[in-house]
Design a protein around this motif. Structure first.
Motif, PDB file in Angstrom:
ATOM      1  N   LEU A 236      54.917  52.005  69.346  1.00 52.86           N
ATOM      2  CA  LEU A 236      54.738  53.097  68.393  1.00 52.86           C
ATOM      3  C   LEU A 236      55.496  52.807  67.096  1.00 52.86           C
ATOM      4  CD1 LEU A 236      53.735  55.959  67.691  1.00 52.86           C
ATOM      5  CD2 LEU A 236      55.807  56.829  68.783  1.00 52.86           C
ATOM      6  N   MET A 237      56.729  52.308  67.222  1.00 51.82           N
ATOM      7  CA  MET A 237      57.516  51.996  66.031  1.00 51.82           C
ATOM      8  C   MET A 237      56.834  50.909  65.199  1.00 51.82           C
ATOM      9  SD  MET A 237      61.397  52.360  67.632  1.00 51.82           S
ATOM     10  CE  MET A 237      61.945  50.934  66.791  1.00 51.82           C
ATOM     11  N   LYS A 238      56.281  49.897  65.855  1.00 55.60           N
ATOM     12  CA  LYS A 238      55.561  48.835  65.134  1.00 55.60           C
ATOM     13  C   LYS A 238      54.331  49.411  64.436  1.00 55.60           C
ATOM     14  CE  LYS A 238      56.886  44.893  67.989  1.00 55.60           C
ATOM     15  NZ  LYS A 238      56.410  43.899  68.969  1.00 55.60           N
ATOM     16  N   GLY A 239      53.656  50.311  65.101  1.00 60.32           N
ATOM     17  CA  GLY A 239      52.467  50.933  64.512  1.00 60.32           C
ATOM     18  C   GLY A 239      52.799  51.747  63.276  1.00 60.32           C
ATOM     19  N   VAL A 240      53.885  52.506  63.348  1.00 58.66           N
ATOM     20  CA  VAL A 240      54.300  53.311  62.189  1.00 58.66           C
ATOM     21  C   VAL A 240      54.697  52.386  61.039  1.00 58.66           C
ATOM     22  CG1 VAL A 240      56.031  54.938  61.324  1.00 58.66           C
ATOM     23  CG2 VAL A 240      54.930  55.340  63.536  1.00 58.66           C
ATOM     24  N   GLN A 241      55.371  51.275  61.336  1.00 56.66           N
ATOM     25  CA  GLN A 241      55.724  50.300  60.286  1.00 56.66           C
ATOM     26  C   GLN A 241      54.463  49.719  59.652  1.00 56.66           C
ATOM     27  OE1 GLN A 241      58.717  49.439  58.842  1.00 56.66           O
ATOM     28  NE2 GLN A 241      57.366  48.347  57.431  1.00 56.66           N
ATOM     29  N   MET A 242      53.448  49.448  60.459  1.00 55.43           N
ATOM     30  CA  MET A 242      52.179  48.931  59.925  1.00 55.43           C
ATOM     31  C   MET A 242      51.508  49.959  59.022  1.00 55.43           C
ATOM     32  SD  MET A 242      50.781  46.838  63.298  1.00 55.43           S
ATOM     33  CE  MET A 242      49.098  47.149  62.905  1.00 55.43           C
ATOM     34  N   ILE A 243      51.577  51.227  59.407  1.00 54.34           N
ATOM     35  CA  ILE A 243      50.998  52.289  58.581  1.00 54.34           C
ATOM     36  C   ILE A 243      51.719  52.362  57.244  1.00 54.34           C
ATOM     37  CG2 ILE A 243      50.677  54.784  58.371  1.00 54.34           C
ATOM     38  CD1 ILE A 243      50.334  54.833  61.451  1.00 54.34           C
ATOM     39  N   TYR A 244      53.042  52.269  57.270  1.00 60.34           N
ATOM     40  CA  TYR A 244      53.815  52.294  56.029  1.00 60.34           C
ATOM     41  C   TYR A 244      53.408  51.135  55.120  1.00 60.34           C
ATOM     42  CZ  TYR A 244      57.721  52.063  52.795  1.00 60.34           C
ATOM     43  OH  TYR A 244      58.475  52.014  51.650  1.00 60.34           O
ATOM     44  N   THR A 245      53.302  49.950  55.688  1.00 57.79           N
ATOM     45  CA  THR A 245      52.893  48.769  54.923  1.00 57.79           C
ATOM     46  C   THR A 245      51.495  48.958  54.341  1.00 57.79           C
ATOM     47  OG1 THR A 245      54.267  47.385  56.348  1.00 57.79           O
ATOM     48  CG2 THR A 245      52.561  46.263  55.070  1.00 57.79           C
ATOM     49  N   GLN A 246      50.603  49.527  55.141  1.00 59.08           N
ATOM     50  CA  GLN A 246      49.234  49.786  54.684  1.00 59.08           C
ATOM     51  C   GLN A 246      49.237  50.783  53.523  1.00 59.08           C
ATOM     52  OE1 GLN A 246      46.833  51.632  57.734  1.00 59.08           O
ATOM     53  NE2 GLN A 246      44.912  50.942  56.818  1.00 59.08           N
ATOM     54  N   LEU A 247      50.034  51.818  53.615  1.00 63.60           N
ATOM     55  CA  LEU A 247      50.119  52.824  52.547  1.00 63.60           C
ATOM     56  C   LEU A 247      50.669  52.217  51.261  1.00 63.60           C
ATOM     57  CD1 LEU A 247      49.796  55.709  51.575  1.00 63.60           C
ATOM     58  CD2 LEU A 247      52.009  56.237  52.583  1.00 63.60           C
ATOM     59  N   VAL A 248      51.722  51.423  51.369  1.00 64.44           N
ATOM     60  CA  VAL A 248      52.286  50.765  50.188  1.00 64.44           C
ATOM     61  C   VAL A 248      51.238  49.855  49.549  1.00 64.44           C
ATOM     62  CG1 VAL A 248      54.000  49.068  49.409  1.00 64.44           C
ATOM     63  CG2 VAL A 248      54.691  50.935  50.922  1.00 64.44           C
ATOM     64  N   SER A 249      50.480  49.161  50.357  1.00 62.22           N
ATOM     65  CA  SER A 249      49.432  48.273  49.851  1.00 62.22           C
ATOM     66  C   SER A 249      48.358  49.061  49.087  1.00 62.22           C
ATOM     67  CB  SER A 249      48.799  47.501  51.014  1.00 62.22           C
ATOM     68  OG  SER A 249      47.736  46.717  50.558  1.00 62.22           O
TER      69      SER A 249
END
Length: 181
Positions: free
Chosen positions: A89-102
């Protein structure tokens, strides 16, 4: 003499009639131009609104997958009963953050990451001052919120804590215990 006056006045009348015709033509032309300009202004306003709407639609289209991923992450919180699921879950949330920044960067928005940088009042808002000797004075010690630039124009400054040197205590020991104690 009378003929001369008539000749002179007929010339003036003729020029007056021509001037009145030109004035009427100019007035009509002015009215047409004014009407065309009003139409042009309406068209430009509609185009501006259309461009703004298209930009919002593009942003929503780009953000929709991120919102969906956040929803999946929220749903996964209920299933995160063991450590392995929590780590996933933590990895998924980090991926979402990266996607949003992108997505934001794709729209010309850049995050201002300030921690460890020199304090710059053009891009940072100091909301706290921390006494420390761990970093030099004027350095950003902690970032509470990132700042945002849009095409190099500041939208929102980063909210930060700034370092200042520790003040010596009144007893002159810089806050340290003496070896005699």
């Amino acid at each position: 003499m009378r003929k001369r006056k008539e000749h002179w006045s007929s010339g003036i009348r003729k020029r007056l009639v021509e001037a009145m015709k030109r004035e009427k033509e100019y007035r009509e032309k002015l009215l047409r131009l004014a009407a065309e300009f009003e139409n042009y202004k309406r068209i430009v306003e509609k185009e501006k609104a259309s461009i703004k709407d298209a930009a919002v639609e593009k942003l929503v289209y780009d953000l929709a997958p991120i919102l969906n991923n956040f929803k999946l992450a929220l749903d996964a919180i209920n299933d995160a009963s063991d450590e392995k699921n929590l780590e996933s879950l933590m990895k998924g949330v980090q991926m979402i953050y990266t996607q949003l920044v992108s997505v934001l960067e794709g729209h010309g928005i850049k995050l201002i990451e300030a921690e460890g940088e020199d304090f710059d009042p053009r891009f940072h808002e100091a909301i706290e001052v921390i006494e420390t000797d761990e970093v030099g004075p004027g350095k950003v010690v902690k970032q509470y919120e990132p700042g945002y630039l849009f095409k190099n124009k500041l939208i929102k400054p980063a909210r930060v804590a700034v370092a200042k040197p520790k003040q010596e205590k009144e007893d002159g020991r810089n806050g340290k215990e003496s070896d005699r104690d």
